[in-house]
Write a protein that holds these residues in place. Structure first.
Motif, short mmCIF file in Angstrom:
data_model
loop_
_atom_site.label_atom_id
_atom_site.label_comp_id
_atom_site.label_asym_id
_atom_site.label_seq_id
_atom_site.Cartn_x
_atom_site.Cartn_y
_atom_site.Cartn_z
N GLU A 68 -1.15 -81.98 57.15
CA GLU A 68 -0.79 -81.57 55.80
C GLU A 68 -1.47 -82.43 54.75
N SER A 124 -2.50 -76.75 50.48
CA SER A 124 -1.14 -76.81 51.01
C SER A 124 -0.23 -75.88 50.23
N LYS A 164 3.17 -76.05 50.81
CA LYS A 164 4.50 -76.67 50.89
C LYS A 164 4.95 -77.14 49.50
N THR A 165 6.23 -76.98 49.24
CA THR A 165 6.80 -77.36 47.95
C THR A 165 7.46 -78.74 48.03
N PHE A 222 10.55 -78.45 50.09
CA PHE A 222 10.30 -78.50 51.53
C PHE A 222 10.21 -79.95 52.00
N TRP A 223 9.43 -80.76 51.29
CA TRP A 223 9.23 -82.15 51.70
C TRP A 223 10.52 -82.95 51.60
#
Length: 154
Positions: free
Chosen positions: A114, A123, A125-126, A129-130
């Protein structure tokens, strides 16, 4: 000198460093993802800095700590096999520990992959999400530490 205690101490130190990095890296990813909502030029400056920190954290702390954790872990297994024989490797507590190590190494690989996507700007991903996945390493650590310290069986 007690080689087992030395190996165990070095293993614990390496795991602490590995876990520290694994817990901090998703937080840096969350901060990075949240910069997408900000206006230029501040966004670019902050993302550049965050991506530098991400790369350095992986290269200088997380990757070497994982390698050392594995090296000292294999040394511990070798010493344990000499003391107790290889049968302990099939004990439920040890199988659980090894599955946890496999899962943690897989999460490490995912985070490293990532980082490359984040650096490339691809990426998806938000920050949410993290933040939601940030505790995965700690949950795995709880399971592994309790398995090893209790040596539970059926």
């Amino acid at each position: 000198m007690n080689w087992y205690d030395l190996a165990r101490g070095l293993h614990i130190l390496a795991v602490i460093a590995w876990m520290a990095g694994m817990l901090f890296l998703p937080r840096l990813y969350a901060y990075d993802a949240e910069q997408n909502d900000k206006a230029e030029p501040l966004k670019s400056e902050m993302q550049t800095l965050l991506r530098l920190w991400q790369a350095r954290l992986l290269r200088i702390i997380v990757n070497p700590a994982m390698i050392l954790a594995f090296v000292f872990g294999f040394w511990l297994i070798h010493l344990d096999v000499q003391m107790r024989g290889a049968a302990f490797l099939a004990e439920p507590w040890m199988v659980t520990k090894l599955i946890g190590v496999f899962l943690l190494a897989g999460w490490h690989g995912f985070l490293a992959g990532e980082r490359k996507k984040i650096a490339a700007g691809t990426s998806t991903k938000t920050g949410r999400f993290w933040r939601m996945t940030n505790e995965i390493p700690f949950v795995l650590a709880i399971i592994m530490v309790l398995s090893v310290t209790t040596e539970w069986t059926f």
